[in-house]
Design a protein around this motif. Structure first.
Motif, PDB file in Angstrom:
ATOM      1  N   VAL A   7      99.849 -30.025  43.696  1.00  0.00           N
ATOM      2  CA  VAL A   7      99.292 -30.876  42.653  1.00  0.00           C
ATOM      3  C   VAL A   7      98.087 -31.615  43.244  1.00  0.00           C
ATOM      4  O   VAL A   7      98.196 -32.204  44.324  1.00  0.00           O
ATOM      5  N   ILE A   8      96.949 -31.561  42.550  1.00  0.00           N
ATOM      6  CA  ILE A   8      95.723 -32.203  43.045  1.00  0.00           C
ATOM      7  C   ILE A   8      95.202 -33.152  41.976  1.00  0.00           C
ATOM      8  O   ILE A   8      94.670 -32.717  40.941  1.00  0.00           O
ATOM      9  N   TYR A   9      95.360 -34.437  42.200  1.00  0.00           N
ATOM     10  CA  TYR A   9      94.837 -35.477  41.314  1.00  0.00           C
ATOM     11  C   TYR A   9      94.185 -36.549  42.184  1.00  0.00           C
ATOM     12  O   TYR A   9      94.506 -36.675  43.375  1.00  0.00           O
ATOM     13  N   PRO A  10      93.315 -37.389  41.611  1.00  0.00           N
ATOM     14  CA  PRO A  10      92.587 -38.348  42.445  1.00  0.00           C
ATOM     15  C   PRO A  10      93.291 -39.662  42.756  1.00  0.00           C
ATOM     16  O   PRO A  10      92.950 -40.296  43.754  1.00  0.00           O
ATOM     17  N   HIS A  11      94.237 -40.094  41.919  1.00  0.00           N
ATOM     18  CA  HIS A  11      94.759 -41.460  42.078  1.00  0.00           C
ATOM     19  C   HIS A  11      96.278 -41.502  42.201  1.00  0.00           C
ATOM     20  O   HIS A  11      96.965 -40.690  41.589  1.00  0.00           O
ATOM     21  N   PRO A  12      96.788 -42.495  42.942  1.00  0.00           N
ATOM     22  CA  PRO A  12      98.205 -42.799  42.837  1.00  0.00           C
ATOM     23  C   PRO A  12      98.499 -43.157  41.376  1.00  0.00           C
ATOM     24  O   PRO A  12      97.761 -43.949  40.783  1.00  0.00           O
ATOM     25  N   PRO A  32     109.199 -26.000  46.482  1.00  0.00           N
ATOM     26  CA  PRO A  32     108.531 -27.123  47.137  1.00  0.00           C
ATOM     27  C   PRO A  32     107.254 -27.507  46.405  1.00  0.00           C
ATOM     28  O   PRO A  32     106.533 -26.654  45.884  1.00  0.00           O
ATOM     29  N   VAL A  33     106.997 -28.821  46.338  1.00  0.00           N
ATOM     30  CA  VAL A  33     105.798 -29.344  45.693  1.00  0.00           C
ATOM     31  C   VAL A  33     105.090 -30.289  46.650  1.00  0.00           C
ATOM     32  O   VAL A  33     105.736 -31.142  47.280  1.00  0.00           O
ATOM     33  N   THR A  34     103.787 -30.129  46.785  1.00  0.00           N
ATOM     34  CA  THR A  34     102.965 -31.006  47.619  1.00  0.00           C
ATOM     35  C   THR A  34     101.876 -31.634  46.768  1.00  0.00           C
ATOM     36  O   THR A  34     101.202 -30.938  46.004  1.00  0.00           O
ATOM     37  N   TYR A  35     101.724 -32.936  46.906  1.00  0.00           N
ATOM     38  CA  TYR A  35     100.688 -33.667  46.172  1.00  0.00           C
ATOM     39  C   TYR A  35      99.523 -33.960  47.103  1.00  0.00           C
ATOM     40  O   TYR A  35      99.687 -34.631  48.120  1.00  0.00           O
ATOM     41  N   LEU A  36      98.339 -33.458  46.772  1.00  0.00           N
ATOM     42  CA  LEU A  36      97.112 -33.816  47.475  1.00  0.00           C
ATOM     43  C   LEU A  36      96.456 -34.918  46.658  1.00  0.00           C
ATOM     44  O   LEU A  36      95.866 -34.660  45.598  1.00  0.00           O
ATOM     45  N   CYS A  37      96.579 -36.154  47.121  1.00  0.00           N
ATOM     46  CA  CYS A  37      96.102 -37.328  46.375  1.00  0.00           C
ATOM     47  C   CYS A  37      94.731 -37.732  46.902  1.00  0.00           C
ATOM     48  O   CYS A  37      94.580 -38.057  48.087  1.00  0.00           O
ATOM     49  N   GLY A  38      93.736 -37.727  46.008  1.00  0.00           N
ATOM     50  CA  GLY A  38      92.346 -37.908  46.432  1.00  0.00           C
ATOM     51  C   GLY A  38      92.022 -39.257  47.022  1.00  0.00           C
ATOM     52  O   GLY A  38      91.320 -39.354  48.030  1.00  0.00           O
ATOM     53  N   THR A  39      92.507 -40.353  46.390  1.00  0.00           N
ATOM     54  CA  THR A  39      92.143 -41.703  46.818  1.00  0.00           C
ATOM     55  C   THR A  39      93.387 -42.585  46.805  1.00  0.00           C
ATOM     56  O   THR A  39      94.455 -42.168  46.374  1.00  0.00           O
ATOM     57  N   VAL A  72     110.812 -40.465  44.511  1.00  0.00           N
ATOM     58  CA  VAL A  72     111.514 -40.246  43.239  1.00  0.00           C
ATOM     59  C   VAL A  72     111.331 -38.798  42.780  1.00  0.00           C
ATOM     60  O   VAL A  72     112.267 -38.154  42.299  1.00  0.00           O
ATOM     61  N   LEU A  73     110.108 -38.275  42.948  1.00  0.00           N
ATOM     62  CA  LEU A  73     109.797 -36.917  42.509  1.00  0.00           C
ATOM     63  C   LEU A  73     110.162 -35.863  43.546  1.00  0.00           C
ATOM     64  O   LEU A  73     110.006 -34.661  43.280  1.00  0.00           O
ATOM     65  N   ASP A  74     110.628 -36.304  44.709  1.00  0.00           N
ATOM     66  CA  ASP A  74     111.102 -35.406  45.763  1.00  0.00           C
ATOM     67  C   ASP A  74     110.025 -34.407  46.193  1.00  0.00           C
ATOM     68  O   ASP A  74     110.269 -33.214  46.327  1.00  0.00           O
ATOM     69  N   MET A  75     108.799 -34.923  46.392  1.00  0.00           N
ATOM     70  CA  MET A  75     107.727 -34.030  46.830  1.00  0.00           C
ATOM     71  C   MET A  75     106.970 -34.629  48.011  1.00  0.00           C
ATOM     72  O   MET A  75     106.977 -35.848  48.222  1.00  0.00           O
ATOM     73  N   GLU A  76     106.339 -33.757  48.748  1.00  0.00           N
ATOM     74  CA  GLU A  76     105.505 -34.173  49.871  1.00  0.00           C
ATOM     75  C   GLU A  76     104.177 -34.708  49.331  1.00  0.00           C
ATOM     76  O   GLU A  76     103.747 -34.354  48.232  1.00  0.00           O
ATOM     77  N   VAL A  77     103.521 -35.542  50.127  1.00  0.00           N
ATOM     78  CA  VAL A  77     102.206 -36.034  49.724  1.00  0.00           C
ATOM     79  C   VAL A  77     101.270 -36.034  50.920  1.00  0.00           C
ATOM     80  O   VAL A  77     101.678 -36.362  52.037  1.00  0.00           O
ATOM     81  N   LYS A  78     100.045 -35.604  50.688  1.00  0.00           N
ATOM     82  CA  LYS A  78      98.976 -35.688  51.680  1.00  0.00           C
ATOM     83  C   LYS A  78      97.835 -36.474  51.044  1.00  0.00           C
ATOM     84  O   LYS A  78      97.440 -36.183  49.908  1.00  0.00           O
ATOM     85  N   MET A  79      97.331 -37.456  51.762  1.00  0.00           N
ATOM     86  CA  MET A  79      96.250 -38.292  51.240  1.00  0.00           C
ATOM     87  C   MET A  79      94.910 -37.770  51.745  1.00  0.00           C
ATOM     88  O   MET A  79      94.721 -37.590  52.948  1.00  0.00           O
ATOM     89  N   LEU A  80      94.002 -37.509  50.823  1.00  0.00           N
ATOM     90  CA  LEU A  80      92.741 -36.860  51.178  1.00  0.00           C
ATOM     91  C   LEU A  80      91.710 -37.820  51.737  1.00  0.00           C
ATOM     92  O   LEU A  80      90.753 -37.397  52.372  1.00  0.00           O
ATOM     93  N   GLY A  81      91.859 -39.118  51.469  1.00  0.00           N
ATOM     94  CA  GLY A  81      91.003 -40.107  52.112  1.00  0.00           C
ATOM     95  C   GLY A  81      89.671 -40.380  51.449  1.00  0.00           C
ATOM     96  O   GLY A  81      88.791 -41.012  52.054  1.00  0.00           O
ATOM     97  N   TYR A  82      89.488 -39.921  50.216  1.00  0.00           N
ATOM     98  CA  TYR A  82      88.252 -40.252  49.506  1.00  0.00           C
ATOM     99  C   TYR A  82      88.347 -41.659  48.920  1.00  0.00           C
ATOM    100  O   TYR A  82      89.417 -42.253  48.852  1.00  0.00           O
ATOM    101  N   ARG A  83      87.202 -42.176  48.501  1.00  0.00           N
ATOM    102  CA  ARG A  83      87.172 -43.538  47.971  1.00  0.00           C
ATOM    103  C   ARG A  83      87.205 -43.507  46.446  1.00  0.00           C
ATOM    104  O   ARG A  83      86.491 -42.748  45.802  1.00  0.00           O
ATOM    105  N   ASP A  84      88.032 -44.368  45.898  1.00  0.00           N
ATOM    106  CA  ASP A  84      88.200 -44.482  44.457  1.00  0.00           C
ATOM    107  C   ASP A  84      86.855 -44.736  43.767  1.00  0.00           C
ATOM    108  O   ASP A  84      86.010 -45.474  44.265  1.00  0.00           O
TER     109      ASP A  84
END
Length: 223
Positions: A7-12, A32-39, A72-84
């Motif tokens: 899953v690729i979205y920009p915000h928490p 398995p689900v991994t969230y790539l969170c942009g900011t 809660v969603l039982d998924m991994e998360v990686k933070m991409l480190g971009y600025r909001d």
């Protein structure tokens, strides 16, 4: 069955509002689900009245909220480190190549992201476009399917009916739990929903109707 969903979205909170039920459905199937969170959503408007945060402390608050929602969603998360609120100004090809590298490591069979130009927020549109470009750049034999989520008011008028409509009624309560992990942002918008059981039945039904279906379009890479 999917082997891995990214899953690729920009915000928490984008993951919880947008695709929590779909994520939970995949997790129930053992995918398995991994969230790539942009900011970290550090430019979020809601800092309380009286304020509970400032621009320096809000990112850490939202990071904790994100981690709680992902539990809660039982998924991994990686933070991409971009600025909001700056993703639209990033070099799209560079962001796409960053995402491509991560996707080639994770090897998903499905990517979920925002539909460019129909996702309201400039960060949504920019990261959605970069995610689709990243998949486009991959070797076709390794390319995952893409589900793009449109959220503008007029998207069905332009794009037609969504290809995937997930009824997530069975996951509604868990979706709400994930949304309210993002308390700094959700409290102002959805404060009344915290006590949904005490609301009038018509209001309860309206809330459940709005939040119990998640819509996506399959991205066509042949055009």
């Amino acid at each position: 069955m999917e082997k891995h969903v990214v899953v690729i979205y920009p915000h928490p909170d984008d993951e919880s509002f947008g695709a929590a039920g779909t994520i939970l459905k995949f997790r129930e199937q053992g995918v398995p689900v991994t969230y790539l969170c942009g900011t970290l959503g550090e430019m979020g408007r809601n800092m309380g009245n009286p304020p509970f945060a400032n621009r320096e402390t809000l990112p850490e608050i939202r990071k904790v909220e994100l981690l709680n929602a992902c539990r809660v969603l039982d998924m991994e998360v990686k933070m991409l480190g971009y600025r909001d609120k700056t993703l639209e100004f990033e070099d799209r090809r560079e962001v796409a190549l960053h995402l491509k590298q991560l996707l080639e490591e994770l090897k998903p069979t499905l990517v979920i992201t925002h539909y460019p130009d129909y996702a309201v927020h400039p960060d949504h549109n920019a990261l959605g476009a970069a995610a689709i470009e990243a998949v486009q750049l991959m070797d076709p034999s390794e390319r995952p399917e893409v589900w793009a989520q449109a959220i503008s008011n007029n998207y069905m008028d332009v794009l037609g009916n969504p290809d995937i409509i997930n009824d997530i009624t069975n996951y509604f309560d868990k979706k709400m739990e994930a949304i309210f992990c993002h308390d700094s942002q959700a409290a102002g918008v959805l404060g009344q929903f915290k006590h949904v059981d005490s609301l009038e039945s018509e209001v309860q039904e309206d809330i459940k109707k709005r939040f119990s279906k998640e819509h996506f379009y399959r991205w066509d890479f042949t055009n």
